[in-house]
Design a protein around this motif. Structure first.
Motif, mmCIF file in Angstrom:
data_model
loop_
_atom_site.group_PDB
_atom_site.id
_atom_site.type_symbol
_atom_site.label_atom_id
_atom_site.label_comp_id
_atom_site.label_asym_id
_atom_site.label_seq_id
_atom_site.Cartn_x
_atom_site.Cartn_y
_atom_site.Cartn_z
ATOM 1 N N ARG A 184 -27.556 -42.528 20.269
ATOM 2 C CA ARG A 184 -27.943 -41.255 19.247
ATOM 3 C C ARG A 184 -28.554 -40.253 19.900
ATOM 4 N NH1 ARG A 184 -29.706 -43.634 14.956
ATOM 5 N NH2 ARG A 184 -27.726 -44.976 14.771
ATOM 6 N N ASN A 185 -29.782 -40.852 20.275
ATOM 7 C CA ASN A 185 -30.796 -39.796 20.773
ATOM 8 C C ASN A 185 -30.092 -38.826 22.154
ATOM 9 O OD1 ASN A 185 -32.438 -40.364 18.750
ATOM 10 N ND2 ASN A 185 -33.682 -41.751 20.058
ATOM 11 N N GLN A 232 -27.848 -36.459 21.289
ATOM 12 C CA GLN A 232 -28.600 -34.879 20.694
ATOM 13 C C GLN A 232 -28.701 -34.169 21.643
ATOM 14 O OE1 GLN A 232 -30.990 -37.008 17.779
ATOM 15 N NE2 GLN A 232 -29.421 -37.162 16.057
ATOM 16 N N ARG A 260 -27.692 -30.427 22.623
ATOM 17 C CA ARG A 260 -28.922 -29.319 22.652
ATOM 18 C C ARG A 260 -29.034 -28.647 24.160
ATOM 19 N NH1 ARG A 260 -32.505 -32.117 21.124
ATOM 20 N NH2 ARG A 260 -33.746 -32.694 22.966
ATOM 21 N N THR A 303 -22.066 -36.893 16.781
ATOM 22 C CA THR A 303 -23.087 -35.919 16.125
ATOM 23 C C THR A 303 -22.256 -34.704 16.449
ATOM 24 O OG1 THR A 303 -24.978 -34.739 16.708
ATOM 25 C CG2 THR A 303 -23.836 -35.837 18.546
#
Length: 309
Positions: free
Chosen positions: A16-17, A20, A24, A48
């Motif tokens: 998940r990190n 993200q 970005r 996401t």
């Protein structure tokens, strides 16, 4: 040897990190992905930027769709218009279409020479994804690979330590007692059984550091066999097995195993990854179930009940 899965207890957080960061860095409105859990398929587990759940849980088979092609070829691939692309097969068009995705890239996550999962980035317009998006996806995949490599190395080290302790315990106690089992001189030696008990406590503490559920269950099963072997020995010696019908939770047994080795509550908490107050709670609960009034009494009753060696 059974393949070691790389999706530990923190695997979902790791991916998940990563997704993200990938969004970005790459200016990607949508990112998703998943990791293998030991089977021939992997499922898209983390999303996401999506507006539906059409992709969640989607099982990707090697060779099928964009992700399946990446699994087979082990290299990044992108398509400018997913529904119209002739470079991929279209088994997953319904799920992709439901999310409204058009342009898409996918990169493999490779650990120790094997593809362990795929990260995807996507746009809702049929545009050619540029170098920024692809570079961000590849860099993010490499970062995740380093995390997974570290976790895998730790799991393998735990596996080796567990195997060593199991082997040592088996050598100390001999084969598990059978219906006609009679304890040998070595097996009735208190010093030998103290070593078995120490190995049992180490194994139980070790089990909760293992992210692989199957391996964790194998270790705990072996612990139960060690405890039953000791209980059988006690019946031969004392002609009784105290505490009939007593059932303790796995964590209550963990705490008692630490107490049996002489650990304080704070030491037990450190070994088991618990708070000292939680250890006290488990200890009080196990004492109540065993009808014990002291820590030592609880350990004795747990051994009589076949819960500890």
């Amino acid at each position: 040897m059974r393949e070691v899965a790389v999706t530990g207890s923190d695997g979902a957080v790791d991916i998940r990190n990563t997704l993200q960061r990938m969004r970005r860095r790459g200016g990607l409105p949508v990112a998703f992905g998943g990791l293998f859990s030991g089977s021939r398929q992997f499922r898209i587990s983390e999303l996401t930027g999506t507006t539906t759940n059409s992709l969640r849980g989607l099982a990707i088979t090697p060779g099928n769709g964009l992700g399946g092609k990446v699994l087979t070829m082990s290299r990044p691939i992108s398509v400018a218009d997913y529904p119209a692309s002739r470079a991929i097969s279209h088994e997953y068009d319904a799920a992709v279409g439901a999310e409204g995705l058009r342009s898409m890239l996918a990169v493999p996550v490779v650990v120790r020479g094997r593809v362990r999962g795929v990260l995807y980035g996507a746009l809702r317009q049929p545009l050619l994804l540029g170098d920024r998006a692809l570079t961000a996806a590849v860099e993010s995949a490499r970062e995740l690979e380093r995390v997974l490599e570290s976790e895998l190395a730790q799991e393998l080290a735990v596996r080796e330590e567990a195997q060593r302790l199991l082997t040592e315990a088996r050598q100390r106690r001999g084969q598990p007692p059978g219906p006609q089992w009679e304890p040998s001189a070595e097996e009735t030696d208190p010093a030998v059984w103290e070593e078995v008990r120490e190995a049992h406590g180490d194994l139980r503490a070790l089990a909760h550091r293992v992210p692989d559920r199957q391996l964790r269950e194998e270790i705990l099963t072996a612990c139960s066999r060690l405890a039953r072997a000791s209980s059988g020995r006690g019946r031969q010696r004392e002609h009784r097995n105290g505490g009939p019908g007593v059932e303790l939770s796995p964590r209550e047994v963990d705490v008692l195993a630490c107490v049996a080795s002489g650990a304080t509550n704070s030491t037990a908490a450190e070994r088991l990854g618990l708070r000292p107050e939680t250890v006290k709670s488990y200890l009080r609960s196990s004492m109540r179930k065993l009808g014990a009034h002291t820590r030592l009494h609880a350990v004795v009753e747990a051994r009589r009940a076949g819960l500890l060696p």
